[in-house]
Design a protein around this motif. Structure first.
Motif, PDB file in Angstrom:
ATOM      1  N   ARG A  79       1.033  -1.333  -0.077  1.00 14.31           N
ATOM      2  CA  ARG A  79       0.474   0.155   0.151  1.00 14.31           C
ATOM      3  C   ARG A  79       0.893   1.927   0.464  1.00 14.31           C
ATOM      4  O   ARG A  79       0.625   2.182  -0.892  1.00 14.31           O
ATOM      5  N   ASP A  80       2.330   1.366   0.465  1.00 14.47           N
ATOM      6  CA  ASP A  80       2.746   2.398   1.334  1.00 14.47           C
ATOM      7  C   ASP A  80       3.244   2.588  -0.814  1.00 14.47           C
ATOM      8  O   ASP A  80       3.644   3.912  -1.484  1.00 14.47           O
ATOM      9  N   ILE A  81       3.959   1.669  -1.372  1.00 21.89           N
ATOM     10  CA  ILE A  81       4.479   1.354  -2.143  1.00 21.89           C
ATOM     11  C   ILE A  81       3.872   2.707  -3.431  1.00 21.89           C
ATOM     12  O   ILE A  81       4.168   3.156  -4.226  1.00 21.89           O
ATOM     13  N   SER A  82       2.228   1.998  -3.151  1.00 22.21           N
ATOM     14  CA  SER A  82       1.350   2.037  -4.165  1.00 22.21           C
ATOM     15  C   SER A  82       0.734   3.466  -4.217  1.00 22.21           C
ATOM     16  O   SER A  82       1.131   4.453  -5.361  1.00 22.21           O
ATOM     17  N   PHE A  83       0.767   4.164  -3.000  1.00 19.03           N
ATOM     18  CA  PHE A  83       0.730   5.821  -2.659  1.00 19.03           C
ATOM     19  C   PHE A  83       2.065   6.772  -2.801  1.00 19.03           C
ATOM     20  O   PHE A  83       1.723   7.841  -3.663  1.00 19.03           O
ATOM     21  N   GLY A 102       3.585  10.423  -7.046  1.00 12.67           N
ATOM     22  CA  GLY A 102       3.892  11.499  -8.273  1.00 12.67           C
ATOM     23  C   GLY A 102       5.130  10.410  -8.714  1.00 12.67           C
ATOM     24  O   GLY A 102       5.777  11.357  -9.367  1.00 12.67           O
ATOM     25  N   LEU A 103       5.768   9.293  -7.196  1.00 10.21           N
ATOM     26  CA  LEU A 103       7.035   9.544  -7.361  1.00 10.21           C
ATOM     27  C   LEU A 103       7.661   8.311  -8.227  1.00 10.21           C
ATOM     28  O   LEU A 103       6.573   7.314  -8.670  1.00 10.21           O
ATOM     29  N   GLU A 124      16.563  10.035 -10.355  1.00 10.85           N
ATOM     30  CA  GLU A 124      16.931  10.713  -9.855  1.00 10.85           C
ATOM     31  C   GLU A 124      15.710  10.997  -8.190  1.00 10.85           C
ATOM     32  O   GLU A 124      15.196  11.841  -8.972  1.00 10.85           O
ATOM     33  N   VAL A 125      15.478  10.991  -7.460  1.00  8.66           N
ATOM     34  CA  VAL A 125      14.627  11.282  -6.231  1.00  8.66           C
ATOM     35  C   VAL A 125      15.162  12.077  -5.123  1.00  8.66           C
ATOM     36  O   VAL A 125      15.938  11.675  -4.141  1.00  8.66           O
ATOM     37  N   HIS A 126      15.566  13.527  -5.173  1.00  8.46           N
ATOM     38  CA  HIS A 126      16.187  14.698  -3.965  1.00  8.46           C
ATOM     39  C   HIS A 126      15.571  14.629  -3.057  1.00  8.46           C
ATOM     40  O   HIS A 126      16.164  14.827  -1.671  1.00  8.46           O
ATOM     41  N   GLU A 127      14.022  14.486  -2.871  1.00 10.87           N
ATOM     42  CA  GLU A 127      13.300  14.729  -1.779  1.00 10.87           C
ATOM     43  C   GLU A 127      11.862  14.371  -2.073  1.00 10.87           C
ATOM     44  O   GLU A 127      11.543  14.244  -3.061  1.00 10.87           O
ATOM     45  N   PHE A 128      11.560  14.451  -1.165  1.00 17.05           N
ATOM     46  CA  PHE A 128       9.870  13.548  -1.523  1.00 17.05           C
ATOM     47  C   PHE A 128       9.058  14.815  -1.197  1.00 17.05           C
ATOM     48  O   PHE A 128       9.383  16.214  -0.835  1.00 17.05           O
ATOM     49  N   PRO A 129       7.756  14.858  -1.690  1.00 12.83           N
ATOM     50  CA  PRO A 129       6.477  16.147  -2.135  1.00 12.83           C
ATOM     51  C   PRO A 129       6.347  16.785  -0.630  1.00 12.83           C
ATOM     52  O   PRO A 129       6.084  16.142   0.529  1.00 12.83           O
TER      53      PRO A 129
END
Length: 301
Positions: free
Chosen positions: A14-18, A24-25, A41-46
């Motif tokens: 569920r966390d991965i789906s969220f 939008g990751l 690359e992902v530098h930070e969460f929304p």
């Protein structure tokens, strides 16, 4: 991953789906490695999407920390509160003084001498370390040295109490922080009592007292209240087992029923209502109230 952080695989899914669908990751499943990965690359969460009301809801809790101002126990939640505020979107604007004018929490009976104990006991509880301290009983003057295994610190009726396993007595006991002196954290560690639950430990009584062994008996308490007392009592949840029955449609007369393990504190509570309370049962509770009233009359002469 589920095993490592002690949740179910469904929770992880569920966390991965969220993260993928709501945040939008750029997550995709790897068919060969059988896991999820970022495609870029992902530098930070929304940022957290907190509304003005979400932020406002934090203020009563912040005010509740006022008795601990200046201690590390006050700083830890306050720092977390600040982090939450910083993650709010730019369009959310709120001044602390605005909500300070709307919310307040009455001091909960924490004395200045208690704040150091809070920190020391917190350290002992989190490290599962035994402690010793001097402690006088309510009925005695000379303090006794107690060695205990601290499990929980709780606020009850405007006071703070330690719930701990007393090694000499071989049972859980409740200690008022205001009467604890010369606290020492020992080197010996312990394993928490299996199945211990603070709510269950205190749930049988009507306040701070917990009843064990021969003291613990079921008492079905029934009290009639009238006038302002009836309305005040009906508005509050005073015990998990309580039931309120209106004897008059306007609520000016009610019956209060609860199943208690002891009668010490309920006796004092009934006396505090004066003529607005009448004990209907059990007989033992009636006798206790009558004896205390006679003793009060003698001291008033």
């Amino acid at each position: 991953m589920a095993e490592e952080i002690e949740v179910t695989p469904k929770t992880i899914q569920r966390d991965i789906s969220f993260m993928r669908d709501q945040l939008g990751l750029p997550l995709e499943y790897h068919p060969i490695k059988h896991g999820y990965f970022y495609t870029q690359e992902v530098h930070e969460f929304p940022m957290l999407q907190l509304s003005r009301n979400d932020l406002a809801a934090q203020f009563p809790a912040r005010h509740a920390l006022e008795p601990l101002r200046g201690t590390r126990l006050e700083r830890m939640p306050s720092e977390s509160f600040s982090k939450i505020a910083e993650t709010c979107p730019g369009e959310v604007s709120i001044a602390r003084h605005e909500l300070d004018e709307d919310f307040s929490v009455k001091a909960a009976g924490v004395l200045a001498a208690d704040v150091t104990l809070f920190g020391d006991l917190l350290d002992a509880i989190r490290a599962n370390r035994e402690v010793s301290f001097d402690y006088p009983k309510l009925t005695g003057c000379k303090p006794e040295t107690r060695t205990v295994r601290p499990h929980h610190v709780d606020q009850i009726e405007h006071g703070w109490y330690l719930l701990a396993f007393d090694l000499e007595r071989g049972a859980m006991r409740t200690f008022a922080l205001q009467r604890i002196t010369h606290l020492t954290m020992l080197k010996s560690k312990f394993t928490r009592e299996v199945g211990f639950n603070a709510r269950d430990h205190l749930g049988g009584g009507f306040g701070v007292w917990s009843y064990t062994g021969d003291q613990r008996r079921k008492h079905e308490v029934l009290i009639r209240f009238e006038g302002y007392a009836a309305r005040v009592v009906a508005e509050r949840q005073l015990h998990p087992t309580q039931a309120i029955r209106k004897l008059k449609p306007d609520g000016s007369v009610i019956e209060f029923q609860a199943d208690l393990s002891g009668l010490e504190e309920i006796t004092r509570w009934i006396l505090s209502w004066g003529s607005k309370a009448k004990v209907l049962g059990p007989a033992e509770l009636k006798t206790r109230v009558q004896e205390e009233l006679r003793a009060m009359l003698r001291t008033a002469e």
